[in-house]
Each structure stands twice: as C-alpha cells, then as structure tokens.
Write an enzyme that holds these catalytic residues in place. Structure first.
Site, mmCIF file in Angstrom:
data_model
loop_
_atom_site.group_PDB
_atom_site.id
_atom_site.type_symbol
_atom_site.label_atom_id
_atom_site.label_comp_id
_atom_site.label_asym_id
_atom_site.label_seq_id
_atom_site.Cartn_x
_atom_site.Cartn_y
_atom_site.Cartn_z
ATOM 1 N N GLU B 30 -8.117 12.945 -0.645
ATOM 2 C CA GLU B 30 -7.795 13.974 0.346
ATOM 3 C C GLU B 30 -7.324 15.247 -0.347
ATOM 4 O OE1 GLU B 30 -4.834 11.890 2.608
ATOM 5 O OE2 GLU B 30 -6.294 10.375 3.190
ATOM 6 N N GLU B 72 -8.232 6.347 4.679
ATOM 7 C CA GLU B 72 -8.067 5.693 3.378
ATOM 8 C C GLU B 72 -8.857 4.409 3.251
ATOM 9 O OE1 GLU B 72 -5.520 7.079 4.968
ATOM 10 O OE2 GLU B 72 -4.506 8.417 3.560
ATOM 11 N N ASP B 97 2.814 4.662 -0.849
ATOM 12 C CA ASP B 97 3.284 4.207 0.463
ATOM 13 C C ASP B 97 2.137 4.071 1.476
ATOM 14 O OD1 ASP B 97 6.503 5.192 0.138
ATOM 15 O OD2 ASP B 97 4.995 6.301 -0.986
ATOM 16 N N PHE B 98 1.026 4.770 1.237
ATOM 17 C CA PHE B 98 -0.090 4.723 2.187
ATOM 18 C C PHE B 98 -0.983 3.505 1.960
ATOM 19 C CE2 PHE B 98 -0.038 9.674 1.893
ATOM 20 C CZ PHE B 98 1.247 9.682 2.383
ATOM 21 N N HIS B 141 7.740 7.778 1.735
ATOM 22 C CA HIS B 141 7.126 8.587 0.671
ATOM 23 C C HIS B 141 7.878 8.458 -0.650
ATOM 24 C CE1 HIS B 141 4.791 10.619 3.804
ATOM 25 N NE2 HIS B 141 4.174 11.359 2.903
HETATM 26 C C1 LIG Z 1 -1.969 7.440 5.720
HETATM 27 C C2 LIG Z 1 -1.647 8.809 5.250
HETATM 28 N N1 LIG Z 1 -2.570 9.505 4.561
HETATM 29 C C3 LIG Z 1 -2.291 10.732 4.117
HETATM 30 C C4 LIG Z 1 -1.078 11.305 4.358
HETATM 31 C C5 LIG Z 1 -0.754 12.672 3.805
HETATM 32 N N2 LIG Z 1 -0.774 13.662 4.880
HETATM 33 C C6 LIG Z 1 0.323 13.964 5.571
HETATM 34 S S1 LIG Z 1 0.029 15.016 6.819
HETATM 35 C C7 LIG Z 1 -1.603 15.105 6.414
HETATM 36 C C8 LIG Z 1 -2.512 15.956 7.208
HETATM 37 C C9 LIG Z 1 -2.461 15.612 8.657
HETATM 38 O O1 LIG Z 1 -3.289 16.450 9.369
HETATM 39 P P1 LIG Z 1 -3.348 16.393 10.939
HETATM 40 O O2 LIG Z 1 -3.449 14.989 11.379
HETATM 41 O O3 LIG Z 1 -4.389 17.322 11.385
HETATM 42 O O4 LIG Z 1 -1.897 16.887 11.379
HETATM 43 P P2 LIG Z 1 -1.251 18.333 11.176
HETATM 44 O O5 LIG Z 1 -0.570 18.305 9.853
HETATM 45 O O6 LIG Z 1 -2.303 19.353 11.239
HETATM 46 O O7 LIG Z 1 -0.266 18.456 12.281
HETATM 47 C C10 LIG Z 1 -1.896 14.294 5.328
HETATM 48 C C11 LIG Z 1 -3.210 14.143 4.702
HETATM 49 C C12 LIG Z 1 -0.136 10.538 5.076
HETATM 50 N N3 LIG Z 1 1.100 11.010 5.330
HETATM 51 N N4 LIG Z 1 -0.444 9.313 5.525
#
Ligand SMILES: Cc1ncc(C[n+]2csc(CCOP(=O)(O)OP(=O)(O)O)c2C)c(N)n1
Ligand SMILES: [Mg+2]
Lengths: 322, 339
Positions: B30, B72, B97-98, B141
C-alpha cells in the site's frame, strides 16, 4: 424529510463542535505535545452528524482511524475526548487508547478503530444483538473508500444481507486512502454499486449536504429498524487535512485543498441553506460558534493541565496478568 | 571512506540493488509509490509510509513496483502466489499488527507449500513489516508479534537491529527460496551505521556478538539490542562485563553462539519487547535451560513488557517497555546470585 428547528440547531452544534475540535487538535498537534497519530475529520462533518442525528443512545456505531467526528456525533463528550488525545488521566479510555481508539460504550460508540476493515464485522455483531433481543436498534459502521476494499468489509456486507441484519454500511468516500486515489482503488468506480451485488438498497449522497445525508440515513435506519435488513450509503466528501497530521499531501494540488475549504464545506453549505430559508438566523449560529470556541479553550486547557495516568494503570483492564 | 546509512536507507538500497540484479524481483504494498489514480503526478507520492521504497517506482516502473488497494489478504496472497510461480516478491505489510487480516495466506499457504507438496514447491517471498513501540501508536500499531511467526514451521524470521545487518539480511532474504518475514523496528529507521555500497549478504542463523564480556550473557533483538548495549556500558563501570548477543534471526536461531557464551558466563538475561508468554525470551530461556543447565550459576532472567496490550499514553508506554535501567537491574540480580 422535515427537520425540526431544535434538530437543526443540534445538528449545527454537533458539526461545528467537530470542526473546531479538529482545528484545535491540528494546532495542538503542531506544538508536539499531542502524542501518537491523528487523522482529522474536518470537511466530513455532515456525514457523521447526518447519520447519527437519527440514532438513540442504545444504537451502536463503529468508526475508523478518523474517528473524532463520529465520537462527537454519537454523544461523546469533548472534555474527556481531549484528555484522551493528550493521554491524560480522566480521558475517555483512561489514556490507554488515544486518538485512534476513542470509545464510549455508554453512548453506543464502539470505538475508533486502527485496523482498516476492523469495524464492519463488529457492527454485524451489534446488529445481531439488536435483532436477537428485538430492541429495534441498529448498528452503523463507518468505513472509508480504502476500507471498502478490505475483505472483512465485503464479507460483512454479504453476512448482513443473508442474515438480514439491521446494519447500515456508511462509506465515506473522500477520494483517497492515504495517497491512493479511490478512482483507482475502487473497482467499478462508485462504492454504491456494490450494494446491488449484495442485494441491499444503496444510495450515493453529497457529503457536503447535511440534508441529503440526513434523508438517506433516515430511510436506511428506518428500514433497518422495521426489519428490512442492511443498507449501504456512499457519502462523497473531501478531507481538509492530509491523511494524518504530517502528511505532505504531494498527491493533491494546493488549490485542491484550498478550493475544497471554500466550495465543499458542509458547515458553510448548512449555514447558507438554513439562513436563506429563514429556518435559523445567523445570530443564533454565531452564538453557537462562540460557545464552541470557548468549550475548546476549556477542554484544551484542562487536558494540558491534567495529570498523567498512574503507571499502575498499565496492569489494569487485562483479563489475565502475569 | 566509510559511508553511513540509516536503516531506512540501507533497506532501500538493498531493494534497489536486488531489483537491478534480478528482473524477477518485484515490490508490492500500500502506497509504496503512492498517488495511484492521480494522473498529473510523477514519481513517488509517498515511497511507503516510512520512505523505504522511495525511488523504486521511478527507477523500475509500476510493472515491478506495485501499489495495491487495502486488501492485505488478497495482495499478500498474490505476492505468495507470484513467488510460487517464478517471481520474487517483496511485499509490505505496513504494520505487523495488520497480520490479522491476512495471516492465512502466510501461515497456511506460504509456510506449508514446500513441505505439504512433498518438496515440489518453492516460495521465495519476503514479507517486510514494521514492529515495535515507542511512538504512542497504541495497541494496534505497536506490537512485535515475531514469536507468532517464529512458531510456524516453514517461515524464516529476520529481525535486524541496525542498518548494516538490515542490508545484508534483506539481500539474503530476497535470494532465499523460502518465505521470509522481515521485521523492521520503527524506532531504528533513523539509526545509522557504516554500510558498504556494494551488495553483500549476511547468513541467517548467525548471531552477532555486539560486545564481549565474561560475567553475564545478554540476548536481545532489534531495539532491545541497543538498550542492552546501553545497560552493558553502565554495568561495565560497576565492574560487571556483559556479553551482548543479537540473534538477528529467530528462525533459524543460532543456538550455538548463545550456548557457548552461557557456558562461559554461566548467567543469562534475555530481553524481548514482545509479550512475555510464548515469546522469544521464553523460547531462548528454555533452550538454554535444556542444553546448558550444568553451566548455569544463576536462574535465567527475562526482561519483557507486562502481559498487556501496548498502552497509548507516553508515561504508560514508558512504564511498559523494557529499558536499559530494567535490563541493568536484571543483570545485577543475576550477577549477584551465588557469588
Ligand atoms: C488492515 C490495515 N491496513 C492498512 C492500514 C493503514 N492505513 C490506515 S488508514 C489507511 C487508509 C484508509 O483509507 P480510507 O479507508 O479511505 O479512509 P480515510 O483515511 O480516507 O478516512 C491505511 C492504508 C491499517 N490501519 N489497517
Ligand atoms: Mg478515504
């Protein structure tokens, strides 16, 4: 859908509280005194408030890493929230959770959630509780455009549909997941199209328009309460800050952010709509604004002055200690 | 002239060099370039949340530097599938953690193929992931979780403590034909060491001896290796000489280096940032108790966090995480015992 004067005032107060909370958190974070990661909800207020203004305390919501707005909209108090963000004693989670885990079960707020896709399965469970106990309650899970692609989210939509659970999947499509654009990551373009695949009603609404969100949520929640099963609502909106505080936003033009603040602001839209229609007058909104700013001053000062949690707290609230 | 790199840069350089050397190496995850779907954007929007993948996309193109949706299970599984069919994927699980949303693909699929298919499959995938506390990143995290992976037969687990090791071990991981989980402690990304420009590998299952000493053996991984070194300096001033061992990989584990040291010192302290039950601390302690019992002059001491999730508030997290002072206390207790 008619919205009463009191409801309108309440909605404005809630949205403005979210905005000023986030603006204050941005400022405090910049001083370096606010620990951890923060993800701000500014620009997205009409989604949380448009949905939550239909809910009662016993209805449950689950949020994401961008959770402050949902917390406030569902009735969490600003003072204990600020204490939590500063990691102080008296914080909503005793300083153990922080921004990404603010929760208040007594308000039907099952927590911000730092795992993308962590919420939808839990919301199905909360909806099961309501269904089994025949409370007429509903559960709402807020998820981002990025989170719409997580397996847990898609499995939950199927589960909710086959089990006809009273759960509402609210997808807050702010165009980005971190730096990745939704127009790339979401196959099919619009998240709302996924509703059909899972045999549930779905609508897409403009997230800068409180009234549009409010109406769509009202229908979905009413249907769920009456046993009509799950619904999907895609709310399109713009986040005014970066993904998290510290994001350089190299994937957006400076104009994009500036213009959004001018043309895609749910608060500006709301104020214009209600004053032009003479539903509320500007003076009473101004009074609310001042009150909220004072409230933020008080909450911030209190959080900064508050003691840290006792170190012994590390060992409490676990099921088994060694 | 000796050149210094941070662990972030060393990891980045390792991937650059291996992608250059071997066309089958791809990188996935990602926001590893970021900005996908933004037409006007050129180059890296992010280069990963930690900048470890910066420059790979512009150099090798989006065919080999592959951003993914937040799915994932699907993309880590895809990296595993690709690695079983001719590619060598380095896939990023942003935070360990993921793991909860994708573990099946790692522990039931990648880890099992070779054995379950009677030796007919190879899966040269590398899963890179961040571990550790110290940033008030809270319960979801900040975990280490490497014991969970170390528990699984079929996975190799690498936990570097510095930039030099990280580069050599990552190149080794990419060339290795088995699934390797590569754990990067987020508090170490900025830590610099001398790192040779040329490509090199460090073998798995060979511990590093960070400091020699005849009184007490300290075994510590990742950030804890630095805490152990700090404690060792303090203790040296008190007349206690510690031997500090960094296993560097927990699977395979270099038992011999630890056993030889304990045979010499007769005293062992194991420091581990992961939860205390079923941990590396517990694993190494039991190995030594079993194989070097007669050498031990004192009970083995473990230094670990309490058995709780990681708290958010800075003073709570500080109370939670092992530090040099706690390590020194444990060493003093072990050194005093029976003498
Ligand atoms: C399972 C998991 N994968 C990746 C992340 C890292 N991460 C945190 S927020 C995010 C983006 C989320 O985007 P969206 O769902 O569009 O929400 P927004 O931040 O735009 O409100 C990512 C990749 C995570 N916290 N948990
Ligand atoms: Mg988003």
């Amino acid at each position: 859908m008619q919205v009463s004067r009191d409801k309108l005032l309440e909605a404005y107060r809630s949205m403005k509280t979210i905005r000023e909370f986030e603006e204050r958190v941005a400022k405090e974070f910049a001083t370096g005194d606010l620990p951890g990661f923060v993800h701000l909800y500014a620009g997205e207020e009409a989604s949380a408030v448009g949905v939550c203004s239909h809910l009662v305390k016993s209805d449950q919501i689950i949020s994401t890493h961008r959770g402050h707005g949902h917390c406030i909209a569902k009735g969490c108090e600003v003072g204990p929230m600020m204490l939590e963000l500063f990691g102080r004693k008296g914080g909503l989670c005793g300083g153990k959770g922080g921004s990404m885990h603010v929760a208040d079960l007594s308000q039907g707020m099952m927590g911000a959630n730092a795992i993308v896709g962590g919420g939808p399965p839990l919301a199905c469970g909360a909806a099961m509780t309501a269904k089994i106990k025949k409370t007429g309650g509903v559960a709402v899970t807020f998820t981002g455009d990025g989170g719409s692609n997580q397996g847990t989210t898609l499995e939950s939509m199927n589960l909710a549909s086959v089990m006809q659970l009273p759960v509402i999947f609210v997808f807050e499509n702010n165009g980005f997941a971190e730096s990745t654009a939704a127009n790339w990551s979401v196959a099919g373009g619009d998240i709302v199209r996924r509703a059909e695949a899972f045999a549930m009603p779905g609508v897409q609404v403009d997230g800068t328009d409180f009234f549009a969100v409010h109406e769509a949520a009202g229908e979905a929640i009413d249907r769920a309460r009456k046993g009509g099963g799950p619904s999907l609502i895609e709310v399109t909106l713009t986040r005014f800050y970066g993904h998290h505080q510290g994001d350089n936003q190299s994937y957006r033009t400076p104009d994009e952010v500036r213009n959004a603040r001018e043309s895609r602001c749910p608060l500006v839209n709301f104020r214009r709509r209600v004053t032009e229609a003479s539903l509320l007058d500007a003076a009473e909104l101004d009074a609310i604004d001042r009150e909220i700013l004072d409230q933020m001053d008080v909450a911030t000062a209190a959080a900064r002055a508050a003691p840290w949690p006792d170190a012994a707290e590390v060992l409490t609230d676990v099921y088994v200690t060694y | 002239m000796a050149r210094k790199l941070s662990m972030r840069q060393a990891i980045n350089e390792a991937m650059h060099q291996e992608m250059e050397r071997d066309e089958s190496v791809i990188v996935m995850g990602e926001d590893i370039m970021g900005g996908l779907g933004v037409d006007w954007l050129e180059g890296d929007a992010w280069g990963g949340t930690q900048g470890t993948t910066k420059g790979l996309g512009p150099r090798f193109g989006r065919d080999r530097v592959i951003d993914t949706p937040i799915s994932e299970s699907a993309f880590i599984g895809a990296a595993i599938g690709a690695s079983t069919t001719g590619m060598r994927a380095i896939v990023e699980l942003m935070y360990v953690d993921f793991l909860g949303v994708c573990f099946d693909q790692i522990f039931n699929q990648a880890a099992k193929f070779r054995y379950m298919f009677g030796g007919k499959a190879e899966c040269p995938v590398v899963v890179r992931t961040q571990i550790g506390g110290g940033f008030s990143a809270a319960a979801q995290h900040s975990q280490c979780l490497y014991p969970i992976f170390t528990h699984i037969p079929g996975l190799k687990c690498v936990i570097p403590s510095n930039a030099y090791d990280a580069k050599g071990l990552l190149i080794e991981a990419i060339r290795d034909n088995s699934p390797v989980i590569f754990f990067e402690h987020k508090k170490l990304y900025d830590a610099e060491t001398e790192v040779p420009e040329e490509s090199y590998t460090l073998p798995f299952g060979e511990a590093g001896i960070l400091r020699e000493g005849g009184d007490v053996t300290i075994v510590a991984l990742a950030r804890m290796a630095h805490m152990a070194m700090e404690a060792a300096e303090t203790l040296a001033a008190e007349g206690i000489e510690c031997e500090v061992i960094d296993p560097r990989t927990t699977s395979p584990m270099d038992e011999d280096t630890i056993l030889e040291s304990v045979e010499n010192t007769g005293r062992l302290v194991v420091v581990d940032e992961s939860y205390p039950r079923c941990s590396m601390g517990a694993d190494i302690s039991s190995m030594v108790a079993e194989k070097a019992f007669d050498s031990l002059k004192a009970p083995i001491r473990k230094v670990a966090p309490p058995h709780t999730p990681v708290p958010f508030s800075p003073p709570l997290e500080a109370a939670y995480l092992p530090d040099a002072a706690r390590i020194a206390d444990a060493v003093r207790a072990v050194a005093r015992h029976g003498s």
